[in-house]
Design a protein around this motif. Structure first.
Motif, PDB file in Angstrom:
ATOM      1  N   MET A   1       0.848  -1.198   0.000  1.00  0.00           N
ATOM      2  CA  MET A   1       0.000   0.000   0.000  1.00  0.00           C
ATOM      3  C   MET A   1       0.882   1.247   0.000  1.00  0.00           C
ATOM      4  SD  MET A   1      -3.194   1.205   0.235  1.00  0.00           S
ATOM      5  CE  MET A   1      -4.176  -0.104   0.942  1.00  0.00           C
ATOM      6  N   PRO A   2       0.704   2.146  -0.971  1.00  0.00           N
ATOM      7  CA  PRO A   2       1.508   3.373  -0.999  1.00  0.00           C
ATOM      8  C   PRO A   2       1.296   4.216   0.257  1.00  0.00           C
ATOM      9  CG  PRO A   2       0.352   3.042  -3.079  1.00  0.00           C
ATOM     10  CD  PRO A   2      -0.207   2.043  -2.112  1.00  0.00           C
ATOM     11  N   GLN A   3       2.346   4.926   0.643  1.00  0.00           N
ATOM     12  CA  GLN A   3       2.272   5.825   1.792  1.00  0.00           C
ATOM     13  C   GLN A   3       1.776   7.194   1.340  1.00  0.00           C
ATOM     14  OE1 GLN A   3       3.009   5.734   5.396  1.00  0.00           O
ATOM     15  NE2 GLN A   3       1.859   7.604   4.960  1.00  0.00           N
ATOM     16  N   SER A   4       0.779   7.717   2.025  1.00  0.00           N
ATOM     17  CA  SER A   4       0.246   9.039   1.707  1.00  0.00           C
ATOM     18  C   SER A   4       1.111  10.133   2.321  1.00  0.00           C
ATOM     19  CB  SER A   4      -1.190   9.174   2.223  1.00  0.00           C
ATOM     20  OG  SER A   4      -2.034   8.207   1.640  1.00  0.00           O
ATOM     21  N   VAL A   5       0.888  11.361   1.865  1.00  0.00           N
ATOM     22  CA  VAL A   5       1.550  12.551   2.394  1.00  0.00           C
ATOM     23  C   VAL A   5       0.488  13.437   3.035  1.00  0.00           C
ATOM     24  CG1 VAL A   5       2.905  14.608   1.814  1.00  0.00           C
ATOM     25  CG2 VAL A   5       3.361  12.435   0.646  1.00  0.00           C
ATOM     26  N   ALA A   6       0.800  13.977   4.198  1.00  0.00           N
ATOM     27  CA  ALA A   6      -0.136  14.833   4.936  1.00  0.00           C
ATOM     28  C   ALA A   6       0.198  16.300   4.688  1.00  0.00           C
ATOM     29  CB  ALA A   6      -0.060  14.523   6.429  1.00  0.00           C
ATOM     30  N   VAL A   7      -0.835  17.107   4.483  1.00  0.00           N
ATOM     31  CA  VAL A   7      -0.645  18.530   4.202  1.00  0.00           C
ATOM     32  C   VAL A   7      -1.531  19.350   5.135  1.00  0.00           C
ATOM     33  CG1 VAL A   7      -0.665  20.341   2.446  1.00  0.00           C
ATOM     34  CG2 VAL A   7      -0.256  17.948   1.773  1.00  0.00           C
ATOM     35  N   ALA A   8      -0.910  20.178   5.959  1.00  0.00           N
ATOM     36  CA  ALA A   8      -1.640  21.095   6.841  1.00  0.00           C
ATOM     37  C   ALA A   8      -1.559  22.505   6.254  1.00  0.00           C
ATOM     38  CB  ALA A   8      -1.047  21.081   8.244  1.00  0.00           C
ATOM     39  N   PRO A 126       4.737  11.610   5.979  1.00  0.00           N
ATOM     40  CA  PRO A 126       5.489  12.867   5.881  1.00  0.00           C
ATOM     41  C   PRO A 126       4.530  14.052   5.929  1.00  0.00           C
ATOM     42  CG  PRO A 126       6.207  11.312   4.208  1.00  0.00           C
ATOM     43  CD  PRO A 126       4.967  10.736   4.821  1.00  0.00           C
ATOM     44  N   LEU A 127       4.965  15.110   6.583  1.00  0.00           N
ATOM     45  CA  LEU A 127       4.101  16.266   6.799  1.00  0.00           C
ATOM     46  C   LEU A 127       4.613  17.477   6.029  1.00  0.00           C
ATOM     47  CD1 LEU A 127       1.812  17.794   8.281  1.00  0.00           C
ATOM     48  CD2 LEU A 127       3.420  18.137  10.176  1.00  0.00           C
ATOM     49  N   CYS A 128       3.707  18.091   5.286  1.00  0.00           N
ATOM     50  CA  CYS A 128       3.958  19.380   4.634  1.00  0.00           C
ATOM     51  C   CYS A 128       3.076  20.419   5.303  1.00  0.00           C
ATOM     52  CB  CYS A 128       3.636  19.290   3.144  1.00  0.00           C
ATOM     53  SG  CYS A 128       3.537  20.899   2.303  1.00  0.00           S
ATOM     54  N   LEU A 169       3.644  11.880  13.357  1.00  0.00           N
ATOM     55  CA  LEU A 169       3.232  13.033  12.549  1.00  0.00           C
ATOM     56  C   LEU A 169       2.730  14.160  13.450  1.00  0.00           C
ATOM     57  CD1 LEU A 169       0.925  12.937   9.394  1.00  0.00           C
ATOM     58  CD2 LEU A 169       0.720  14.701  11.122  1.00  0.00           C
ATOM     59  N   ALA A 170       1.808  13.838  14.343  1.00  0.00           N
ATOM     60  CA  ALA A 170       1.217  14.858  15.205  1.00  0.00           C
ATOM     61  C   ALA A 170       2.252  15.489  16.123  1.00  0.00           C
ATOM     62  CB  ALA A 170       0.077  14.255  16.021  1.00  0.00           C
ATOM     63  N   CYS A 171       3.286  14.741  16.456  1.00  0.00           N
ATOM     64  CA  CYS A 171       4.344  15.264  17.326  1.00  0.00           C
ATOM     65  C   CYS A 171       5.429  16.000  16.546  1.00  0.00           C
ATOM     66  CB  CYS A 171       4.965  14.125  18.127  1.00  0.00           C
ATOM     67  SG  CYS A 171       3.807  13.372  19.304  1.00  0.00           S
ATOM     68  N   GLY A 172       5.212  16.187  15.248  1.00  0.00           N
ATOM     69  CA  GLY A 172       6.140  16.972  14.436  1.00  0.00           C
ATOM     70  C   GLY A 172       7.360  16.231  13.948  1.00  0.00           C
ATOM     71  N   GLU A 173       7.444  14.929  14.213  1.00  0.00           N
ATOM     72  CA  GLU A 173       8.651  14.185  13.852  1.00  0.00           C
ATOM     73  C   GLU A 173       8.813  14.008  12.346  1.00  0.00           C
ATOM     74  OE1 GLU A 173       8.978  10.490  15.917  1.00  0.00           O
ATOM     75  OE2 GLU A 173       8.589  11.381  17.893  1.00  0.00           O
ATOM     76  N   LEU A 175       7.850  16.284   9.991  1.00  0.00           N
ATOM     77  CA  LEU A 175       7.822  17.550   9.255  1.00  0.00           C
ATOM     78  C   LEU A 175       8.897  17.525   8.169  1.00  0.00           C
ATOM     79  CD1 LEU A 175       6.869  20.496   8.876  1.00  0.00           C
ATOM     80  CD2 LEU A 175       8.591  21.152  10.585  1.00  0.00           C
ATOM     81  N   THR A 176       8.460  17.674   6.926  1.00  0.00           N
ATOM     82  CA  THR A 176       9.356  17.544   5.778  1.00  0.00           C
ATOM     83  C   THR A 176       9.412  18.813   4.942  1.00  0.00           C
ATOM     84  OG1 THR A 176       8.767  15.182   5.668  1.00  0.00           O
ATOM     85  CG2 THR A 176       9.872  16.139   3.738  1.00  0.00           C
ATOM     86  N   LEU A 177       8.255  19.341   4.598  1.00  0.00           N
ATOM     87  CA  LEU A 177       8.165  20.534   3.757  1.00  0.00           C
ATOM     88  C   LEU A 177       7.493  21.654   4.544  1.00  0.00           C
ATOM     89  CD1 LEU A 177       6.822  18.903   0.450  1.00  0.00           C
ATOM     90  CD2 LEU A 177       9.211  19.356   1.068  1.00  0.00           C
ATOM     91  N   PHE A 178       8.048  22.845   4.446  1.00  0.00           N
ATOM     92  CA  PHE A 178       7.490  24.005   5.140  1.00  0.00           C
ATOM     93  C   PHE A 178       7.477  25.165   4.158  1.00  0.00           C
ATOM     94  CE2 PHE A 178       8.063  27.111   8.935  1.00  0.00           C
ATOM     95  CZ  PHE A 178       6.692  27.252   9.054  1.00  0.00           C
ATOM     96  N   TYR A 179       6.278  25.672   3.874  1.00  0.00           N
ATOM     97  CA  TYR A 179       6.128  26.790   2.952  1.00  0.00           C
ATOM     98  C   TYR A 179       5.499  27.961   3.698  1.00  0.00           C
ATOM     99  CZ  TYR A 179       7.066  23.178  -0.488  1.00  0.00           C
ATOM    100  OH  TYR A 179       7.654  22.161  -1.190  1.00  0.00           O
TER     101      TYR A 179
END
Length: 291
Positions: A1-8, A126-128, A169-173, A175-179
């Protein structure tokens, strides 16, 4: 199963509606589809979550504006209301000794949003983070607190800690992309010695989850935007943390040349293009590595 990317997606100043992120989400979905093809319904590539913190402060601001108008006739009403929205948000949000309730309530909203993302995209996704205006300050503070928190230096309120849960993810570990767009972080840096320390992007713990994943912090600013500023030259730490300061012209003919440009980043091609490319790059990297 592919891993999704999270975007806030974190909004900035002004009167915001709950669906403030709908347009940018739609545009980013379209752009990533152009590069990756249609999104499989059974395994979405990207999950988007707005961080809608405005209601935390809006009632008090409305009451303040009402009282100010009762005090006497005021000129430049529209500009004054803008200043109330911006300055009151900024002043109310900042913690002071002995009182940080607004700061913690805003960060509680952020924590709730990341917890939802972790439930949707997976605890290690991964979190953006895409942020605008005062939202860039909130995001920087939120992740700085997560990264610097310790028993000796407790920075996270128990109420916020409880809302985060324990997903990486929720604990910020992850965090990959920051715009950051139209960011007043440079102005906030005046509060600290030598203009402070930036958040680390990517998170120092990212490589324990994704050894091959690189991150970036891109700061978009328009030269006509009097609220947004470059960040890399604040000090040596920012030169390392910020990948690039990216000057852009945002807004249509009525905005790109004046301070109204501050409100036009979310719909701009020169902003959305690099963000979409970053998202696609992260998704391809983690799923190629899995394969």
């Amino acid at each position: 199963m592919p891993q999704s990317v999270a975007v806030a997606i974190v909004h900035g100043i002004g009167r915001q509606k709950e669906d403030f992120a709908s347009a940018i989400i739609q545009q980013l979905r379209r752009r990533v589809r152009q590069q990756l093809g249609e999104d499989p319904q059974e395994a979405p590539r990207f999950f988007f979550q707005p961080v809608y913190w405005a209601p935390v402060l809006q009632n008090e601001e409305d009451e303040l504006w009402s009282r100010l108008r009762k005090g006497g006739s005021l000129g430049w009403t529209g500009l004054r209301e803008f200043m109330v929205d911006f300055a009151a948000d900024a002043i109310a949000y900042q913690p002071i000794e002995g009182r940080r309730d607004a700061y913690d309530r805003v960060h509680g909203v952020f924590a709730d949003s990341l917890r939802r993302l972790a439930q949707q995209a997976g605890p290690r996704a991964p979190l953006c983070v895409i942020s605008h205006s005062l939202g860039t300050v909130i995001a920087c503070n939120f992740f700085y607190d997560l990264q610097a928190h310790s028993a000796e230096k407790p920075l996270i309120a128990p109420t916020v800690r409880q809302k985060l849960g324990d997903a990486p993810l929720a604990c910020g570990e992850t965090l990959t992309l920051f715009y950051t767009m139209g960011s007043p972080v440079a102005l906030w840096s005046l509060r600290y010695e030598n203009f402070g320390k930036p958040v680390h992007v990517p998170s120092p713990k990212l490589h324990s989850h994704y050894p091959n994943l690189a991150g970036e912090w891109v700061n978009f600013y328009c030269k006509a935007d009097v609220i947004g500023y470059p960040l890399k030259e604040l000090n040596a730490d920012y030169r390392v943390a910020v990948t690039s300061d990216c000057p852009v012209l945002v807004g249509g003919p009525l905005a790109f040349w004046n301070p109204l440009s501050h409100m036009a980043y979310f719909g701009d091609t020169d902003v959305l293009g690099p963000i979409a490319e970053g998202l696609v790059g992260v998704w391809q990297t983690i799923n190629t590595a899995q394969g």
